[in-house]
Design a protein around this motif. Structure first.
Motif, PDB file in Angstrom:
ATOM      1  N   GLU A  12     -88.335   0.414  12.093  1.00 61.33           N
ATOM      2  CA  GLU A  12     -87.716  -0.999  12.529  1.00 61.33           C
ATOM      3  C   GLU A  12     -87.716  -1.824  11.405  1.00 61.33           C
ATOM      4  O   GLU A  12     -87.405  -3.322  11.974  1.00 61.33           O
ATOM      5  CB  GLU A  12     -87.861  -1.180  13.759  1.00 61.33           C
ATOM      6  CG  GLU A  12     -88.235  -0.260  15.118  1.00 61.33           C
ATOM      7  CD  GLU A  12     -88.749   1.026  14.826  1.00 61.33           C
ATOM      8  OE1 GLU A  12     -89.583   0.129  15.528  1.00 61.33           O
ATOM      9  OE2 GLU A  12     -88.540   1.845  15.326  1.00 61.33           O
ATOM     10  N   THR A  15     -84.898  -4.300   6.700  1.00 62.95           N
ATOM     11  CA  THR A  15     -84.286  -5.324   6.699  1.00 62.95           C
ATOM     12  C   THR A  15     -82.900  -4.482   5.881  1.00 62.95           C
ATOM     13  O   THR A  15     -82.005  -5.187   6.193  1.00 62.95           O
ATOM     14  CB  THR A  15     -84.967  -6.271   6.677  1.00 62.95           C
ATOM     15  OG1 THR A  15     -84.642  -6.225   5.357  1.00 62.95           O
ATOM     16  CG2 THR A  15     -86.009  -6.686   7.203  1.00 62.95           C
ATOM     17  N   ALA A 157     -88.022  -2.623  23.766  1.00 66.71           N
ATOM     18  CA  ALA A 157     -86.918  -3.672  23.255  1.00 66.71           C
ATOM     19  C   ALA A 157     -85.728  -1.723  22.819  1.00 66.71           C
ATOM     20  O   ALA A 157     -84.666  -2.293  22.977  1.00 66.71           O
ATOM     21  CB  ALA A 157     -86.939  -4.378  22.312  1.00 66.71           C
ATOM     22  N   ILE A 158     -86.571  -1.247  22.147  1.00 65.70           N
ATOM     23  CA  ILE A 158     -85.179  -0.283  22.113  1.00 65.70           C
ATOM     24  C   ILE A 158     -85.017   0.237  22.795  1.00 65.70           C
ATOM     25  O   ILE A 158     -84.737   2.230  22.060  1.00 65.70           O
ATOM     26  CB  ILE A 158     -85.565   0.678  19.991  1.00 65.70           C
ATOM     27  CG1 ILE A 158     -86.847   0.532  20.228  1.00 65.70           C
ATOM     28  CG2 ILE A 158     -85.057  -1.332  19.616  1.00 65.70           C
ATOM     29  CD1 ILE A 158     -87.470   1.161  18.531  1.00 65.70           C
TER      30      ILE A 158
ATOM     31  N   LYS B 285     -84.903  -9.648  21.316  1.00 64.58           N
ATOM     32  CA  LYS B 285     -85.082  -9.412  19.309  1.00 64.58           C
ATOM     33  C   LYS B 285     -85.672  -8.124  19.453  1.00 64.58           C
ATOM     34  O   LYS B 285     -86.919  -7.203  19.997  1.00 64.58           O
ATOM     35  CB  LYS B 285     -85.622 -10.319  18.907  1.00 64.58           C
ATOM     36  CG  LYS B 285     -85.024 -10.193  17.381  1.00 64.58           C
ATOM     37  CD  LYS B 285     -86.238 -10.802  16.534  1.00 64.58           C
ATOM     38  CE  LYS B 285     -87.102  -9.704  15.709  1.00 64.58           C
ATOM     39  NZ  LYS B 285     -88.559 -10.553  14.859  1.00 64.58           N
ATOM     40  N   PHE B 286     -85.261  -6.885  18.680  1.00 65.36           N
ATOM     41  CA  PHE B 286     -85.818  -5.697  18.255  1.00 65.36           C
ATOM     42  C   PHE B 286     -85.492  -5.699  17.025  1.00 65.36           C
ATOM     43  O   PHE B 286     -86.425  -4.380  16.359  1.00 65.36           O
ATOM     44  CB  PHE B 286     -85.345  -4.151  18.967  1.00 65.36           C
ATOM     45  CG  PHE B 286     -83.924  -3.657  18.515  1.00 65.36           C
ATOM     46  CD1 PHE B 286     -84.067  -2.778  17.505  1.00 65.36           C
ATOM     47  CD2 PHE B 286     -82.870  -4.151  19.518  1.00 65.36           C
ATOM     48  CE1 PHE B 286     -82.385  -2.361  17.241  1.00 65.36           C
ATOM     49  CE2 PHE B 286     -81.840  -3.912  18.875  1.00 65.36           C
ATOM     50  CZ  PHE B 286     -81.743  -2.428  18.236  1.00 65.36           C
ATOM     51  N   LYS B 287     -84.874  -6.152  16.122  1.00 66.06           N
ATOM     52  CA  LYS B 287     -85.007  -5.592  14.839  1.00 66.06           C
ATOM     53  C   LYS B 287     -84.573  -6.955  13.731  1.00 66.06           C
ATOM     54  O   LYS B 287     -83.569  -7.525  13.929  1.00 66.06           O
ATOM     55  CB  LYS B 287     -84.135  -4.325  14.573  1.00 66.06           C
ATOM     56  CG  LYS B 287     -84.581  -3.770  12.871  1.00 66.06           C
ATOM     57  CD  LYS B 287     -83.829  -2.721  12.857  1.00 66.06           C
ATOM     58  CE  LYS B 287     -83.620  -1.868  11.415  1.00 66.06           C
ATOM     59  NZ  LYS B 287     -84.144  -1.935  10.628  1.00 66.06           N
ATOM     60  N   ASP B 288     -85.155  -6.974  12.391  1.00 62.25           N
ATOM     61  CA  ASP B 288     -84.770  -8.354  11.793  1.00 62.25           C
ATOM     62  C   ASP B 288     -83.658  -7.590  10.550  1.00 62.25           C
ATOM     63  O   ASP B 288     -83.729  -6.320  10.342  1.00 62.25           O
ATOM     64  CB  ASP B 288     -85.872  -9.022  10.773  1.00 62.25           C
ATOM     65  CG  ASP B 288     -86.824  -9.087  11.470  1.00 62.25           C
ATOM     66  OD1 ASP B 288     -86.571  -9.360  12.846  1.00 62.25           O
ATOM     67  OD2 ASP B 288     -88.084  -9.086  10.644  1.00 62.25           O
ATOM     68  N   ILE B 289     -82.681  -7.553  11.048  1.00 63.33           N
ATOM     69  CA  ILE B 289     -81.732  -7.504   9.584  1.00 63.33           C
ATOM     70  C   ILE B 289     -80.709  -8.237   7.763  1.00 63.33           C
ATOM     71  O   ILE B 289     -81.152  -9.747   9.081  1.00 63.33           O
ATOM     72  CB  ILE B 289     -79.914  -7.575  10.377  1.00 63.33           C
ATOM     73  CG1 ILE B 289     -80.550  -6.584  11.571  1.00 63.33           C
ATOM     74  CG2 ILE B 289     -79.022  -7.134   9.038  1.00 63.33           C
ATOM     75  CD1 ILE B 289     -80.057  -4.827  11.602  1.00 63.33           C
ATOM     76  N   TYR B 301     -80.693  -8.020  15.626  1.00 63.10           N
ATOM     77  CA  TYR B 301     -81.016  -6.418  16.259  1.00 63.10           C
ATOM     78  C   TYR B 301     -80.909  -7.299  17.698  1.00 63.10           C
ATOM     79  O   TYR B 301     -82.427  -7.699  17.604  1.00 63.10           O
ATOM     80  CB  TYR B 301     -80.568  -5.699  15.667  1.00 63.10           C
ATOM     81  CG  TYR B 301     -79.618  -4.979  14.816  1.00 63.10           C
ATOM     82  CD1 TYR B 301     -78.302  -5.685  15.127  1.00 63.10           C
ATOM     83  CD2 TYR B 301     -79.756  -4.455  13.840  1.00 63.10           C
ATOM     84  CE1 TYR B 301     -77.483  -5.191  14.331  1.00 63.10           C
ATOM     85  CE2 TYR B 301     -79.245  -3.578  12.849  1.00 63.10           C
ATOM     86  CZ  TYR B 301     -77.877  -4.025  12.606  1.00 63.10           C
ATOM     87  OH  TYR B 301     -76.862  -3.769  12.323  1.00 63.10           O
ATOM     88  N   TYR B 303     -81.191  -6.298  21.769  1.00 62.52           N
ATOM     89  CA  TYR B 303     -80.761  -5.530  23.297  1.00 62.52           C
ATOM     90  C   TYR B 303     -80.143  -5.981  24.300  1.00 62.52           C
ATOM     91  O   TYR B 303     -81.418  -6.301  24.796  1.00 62.52           O
ATOM     92  CB  TYR B 303     -81.371  -4.522  23.182  1.00 62.52           C
ATOM     93  CG  TYR B 303     -80.917  -3.130  24.302  1.00 62.52           C
ATOM     94  CD1 TYR B 303     -79.974  -2.055  22.975  1.00 62.52           C
ATOM     95  CD2 TYR B 303     -81.216  -3.110  24.991  1.00 62.52           C
ATOM     96  CE1 TYR B 303     -79.563  -1.266  24.227  1.00 62.52           C
ATOM     97  CE2 TYR B 303     -80.436  -1.992  25.874  1.00 62.52           C
ATOM     98  CZ  TYR B 303     -79.353  -1.310  25.454  1.00 62.52           C
ATOM     99  OH  TYR B 303     -78.653  -0.250  26.040  1.00 62.52           O
ATOM    100  N   ARG B 309     -75.902  -3.022  21.671  1.00 68.17           N
ATOM    101  CA  ARG B 309     -76.580  -3.437  20.696  1.00 68.17           C
ATOM    102  C   ARG B 309     -75.250  -4.486  20.295  1.00 68.17           C
ATOM    103  O   ARG B 309     -74.953  -4.738  20.277  1.00 68.17           O
ATOM    104  CB  ARG B 309     -77.095  -2.403  19.606  1.00 68.17           C
ATOM    105  CG  ARG B 309     -77.709  -3.363  18.215  1.00 68.17           C
ATOM    106  CD  ARG B 309     -78.127  -1.863  17.547  1.00 68.17           C
ATOM    107  NE  ARG B 309     -77.028  -1.088  16.651  1.00 68.17           N
ATOM    108  CZ  ARG B 309     -76.221  -1.093  16.429  1.00 68.17           C
ATOM    109  NH1 ARG B 309     -76.227  -1.754  15.411  1.00 68.17           N
ATOM    110  NH2 ARG B 309     -75.368  -0.011  15.727  1.00 68.17           N
TER     111      ARG B 309
END
Lengths: 170, 654
Positions: A12, A15, A157-158, B285-289, B301, B303, B309
């Protein structure tokens, strides 16, 4: 004997900015940027929304070394790095085939194998990784590090839906 | 080309006869306009005119990258699409980040210019030197994300970068944009230009290098900047909340519109707080892109159980409050639908909210709307309208023309569509600038219709509560320190601030750097700013990457040149001072909210515009650039042409 390796902190964390690919190619090509010639590569698993940095894992014994038909590769005993003898290398791609991680490849212009060399002991990619997705440490240090970060982080969350639902019911 | 940074080649294609030519990059163009938006505007000035039909074969689709694109320079991942806009009929450009622009440069091209109209749907496949126009029958009618996936499978490379239009662009919806990955170059309806050419997508793969003039200097700059970022508060905000961090400030300042601006901004603060990204990011929120080469990673990202997603939604201050809907998952869904169809979520929102007002005022009835009751707050109807607009079905066919034209068709009071655009026909997104003089000026004078990405100062839209020292002093020197907290007063200082930020925005656009890391956005409180301002940083980047000898002053001349040629383009299309002025609804009095009872004084506002044109060396009465101004920027050919059209004598301009 344990070597310092480039690890990624968690799937995770990355980026997908590919700054690592840029600095790697700038460092090794001197005055050019070309991510296709980078020794580190981001595998973008778009379907799953995960990015994984892929770089030489310093396997021991290393399949690339044993597969090389002209003995151009050897593994450094102290650092575990794969060292390419450019005079011997014939650019045959045998090492590329042998590597399961796609971490070694043949330079498209010079036709010599290129692989991570830890930038003289201070990897540029680790230094420039802003999301701190890359770390440079020994396996035993990494185990402790990974355990600590996982404990701290809330990953709910995932979780897949069924796991989420199961947790909600409790 | 003797300089680095630029890769030195332009790809020109004509879809009418399928010809492909590769030309060396014009050095004069590169040094005079740098690249990106600047070079695009120059090419557009040369190749089009008032007689050009935006949807015809003569209108070029210009995709430009900048000299620092794809190099290590932070946030240098952007490209600008320039074309004559079918939405406004004037200069149209839109830019987006992602991974497309660097790939174009790695393939060896600084810009791609597509002209002509193909008979059948096609896509362009660029694999370094190999350029091919391919049949796209199987892609026509697919969404942007589907197109991207099919092309990646077809070309069997997951790292191919794709720029595509969705159904909206195919159907020539005037609100259509162009999408790459999760990023959309939305504004000005340029998706329709691509659709009119029957060009579904451009796929690129590049394996070449970009030369760096002084890699040690570049490394030094990047190290300093990264260190500065790490120390700055703004960086932390971006990491955790994405680019919508300042929205709470905007809502508090009253810049966030409600119910098609029928209610005043800031009256719904309580409802908004619950759905602000700051709150929702904790939950979803669960991930930065990030885009290519960006240390901020402001994209997230998220969920959501019912939607899976998703990318965190873009539209800053809107939150769908213009439709009187306050629901985060709904917001996400609308964002996704717009992205899949390739539509500009800002314009679409305001068009639909205008339709909602018409229904409320009984200007349209169920008969006109295919039996739909288009009420404020109705989620199902809003989603149904989105589908109808993209496919041009029934009532959606009218709305697909954009708010202002649709208003004329249904015979609505122009005041109801005032928010869908001013005289130049473009809306500035959901931002309530009523009774805020600085904001009104900077939104209005944008060279692509009105727009929020051209010169707005963060001070004006209130994203931060306290001013940095530099700006406190700036205001004090001009005797305007009591202005802070009184946005309704139109003081000449607003014009100066707007001009300052105009240069920053233009310079970011010509280098193709994201504005998020400039003073323009929330980074304006960032510590490194005290050492050097943005233009100095940008000149530094240019020196390190390209090797050209340029300083802050030189860069400012170039940004002025770009602004002037863009302004002149619009003037040539007949857009004068009256078209810059805000429309009726933005002059109304506020009812409730933080600026209750305040309104702009029209005379004061006029004087502010006077001052703005004076700073730029443009005629105050008509806003036409004066010959002396243009000559100083070596734009004599522009002055000649404007003179022919408006017959302004030399003596008058002096």
């Amino acid at each position: 004997m344990s070597y310092r390796k480039i690890y990624y902190t968690s799937p995770e964390a990355c980026t997908g900015c590919r700054v690592c690919e840029q600095v790697c190619s700038l460092h090794h090509e001197k005055s050019e940027i070309n991510p296709k010639r980078s020794r580190i590569r981001i595998i973008d698993m778009q379907e799953r929304g995960v990015m994984i940095p892929m770089v030489c894992r310093l396997c021991s014994p290393a399949p690339c070394v044993s597969e090389c038909p002209v003995d151009a590769l050897c593994q450094d005993e102290k650092t575990g790095l794969i060292i390419v003898d450019e005079e011997k290398c014939i650019g045959c791609d045998s090492c590329t085939e042998a590597c399961d991680f796609g971490a070694i490849k043949v330079h498209p212009v010079r036709k010599k194998a290129i692989v991570c060399d830890h930038c003289e002991g201070n990897p540029e990619c680790v230094k420039r990784c802003m999301p701190e997705a890359l770390v440079f440490m020994k396996p035993e240090e990494y185990t402790v590090f990974r355990g600590r970060t996982t404990l701290k982080k809330d990953t709910s969350a995932i979780w897949p839906e069924h796991v989420k639902n199961a947790n909600k019911k409790e | 080309m003797q300089f680095n940074g630029w890769v030195g080649k332009v790809l020109k294609m004509n879809l009418s006869d399928g010809s492909v030519t590769k030309e060396p990059l014009d050095e004069e163009l590169a040094l005079g306009f740098i690249g990106g938006r600047g070079a695009g505007s120059k090419i557009l000035w040369d190749e089009t005119g008032p007689e050009t039909d935006p949807l015809g074969p003569d209108n070029p689709l210009i995709i430009n990258t900048g000299p620092v694109t794809g190099t290590l320079v932070p946030t240098s991942s952007r490209f600008t699409i320039t074309s004559k806009s079918p939405f406004t009929g004037i200069l149209g450009d839109a830019n987006a980040g992602g991974f497309f622009a660097p790939e174009v440069k790695y393939a060896g091209y600084d810009s791609i210019i597509v002209k002509g109209v193909s008979e059948k749907p096609v896509y362009i496949w660029i694999d370094d030197e190999h350029v091919e126009v391919r049949d796209a029958k199987h892609l026509w009618g697919k969404t942007t994300h589907e197109t991207e996936k099919i092309l990646k499978d077809e070309l069997s490379d997951a790292d191919v970068r794709v720029l595509s239009i969705g159904q909206a662009g195919e159907n020539l919806v005037k609100l259509a944009g162009v999408v790459t990955g999760d990023n959309i170059a939305a504004r000005c309806g340029l998706g329709a230009v691509m659709g009119s050419k029957k060009l579904k997508a451009i796929a690129v793969r590049g394996t070449k290098s970009i030369g760096i003039a002084n890699s040690d200097h570049l490394n030094e700059i990047v190290d300093t900047i990264y260190e500065d970022y790490k120390k700055s508060e703004a960086y932390e905000w971006y990491r955790y909340f994405g680019w919508t961090t300042g929205v709470l400030g905007m809502c508090k300042a009253g810049c966030a519109p409600v119910k098609n601006y029928m209610k005043s901004g800031g009256t719904d603060l309580e409802k908004r707080k619950a759905i602000l990204d700051i709150e929702s990011s904790k939950e979803y929120k669960f991930k930065d892109i990030s885009c290519y080469g960006c240390p901020l990673a402001c994209n997230k990202y998220i969920y959501i159980d019912s939607l899976g997603r998703n990318k965190a939604p873009v539209p800053g201050s809107s939150h769908m409050a213009v439709w009187e809907i306050y629901d985060y998952p709904f917001h996400v869904e609308v964002n996704r639908i717009c992205e899949e169809y390739g539509m500009d979520i800002y314009s679409v929102q305001l068009t639909i909210s205008a339709a909602m007002e018409w229904y409320e005022r009984a200007i349209i009835t169920k008969k006109d709307t295919d039996g739909m009751e288009i009420r404020f707050g109705d989620k199902e109807v809003a989603i149904a309208l989105l589908h109808k607009i993209a496919k041009r079905e029934g009532f959606g066919d009218i709305l697909a023309e954009g708010g202002i034209r649709a208003g004329v068709i249904v015979g609505a009071d122009p005041d109801t569509t005032a928010t869908c655009g001013y005289g130049k026909g473009m809306d500035h997104g959901p931002i309530d600038c009523t009774s805020m003089a600085g904001l009104t000026l900077s939104l209005s004078v944008s060279t692509r219709g009105s727009g929020h990405l051209r010169s707005v100062a963060p001070i004006d839209w209130g994203v931060q509560e306290s001013l940095p020292l530099k700006w406190q002093e700036f205001y004090k020197e001009r005797g305007a320190e009591d202005l802070i907290g009184k946005p309704w007063v139109a003081h000449p200082v607003h014009a100066e601030v707007a001009t300052y930020f105009e240069h920053i925005c233009t310079s970011s656009d010509i280098l193709e750097i994201c504005k998020n890391t400039t003073e323009f956005y929330y980074f304006f409180a960032y510590k490194g700013r005290e050492k050097k301002d943005d233009l100095e940083w940008h000149a530094d980047y240019l020196r390190a990457v390209t090797g050209i000898d340029i300083d802050r002053k030189g860069l400012e001349t170039i940004t002025s040149r770009v602004l002037n040629i863009e302004k002149a383009y619009n003037v040539r299309e007949g857009m004068l001072r009256e078209h810059d002025m805000p429309s009726s609804r933005f002059l109304q009095k506020r009812k409730g909210g933080p600026l209750d009872g305040k309104a702009l004084d029209p005379d004061e506002l006029n004087r502010l515009f006077d001052h703005y044109y004076k700073i730029h060396g443009w005629d105050e009465e008509t806003s036409i650039p004066k010959r002396a101004t243009l000559e100083k920027l070596s734009l004599e050919y522009v002055a000649d042409e404007l003179e022919k059209q408006y017959s302004i004598s030399k003596s008058k301009s002096n």
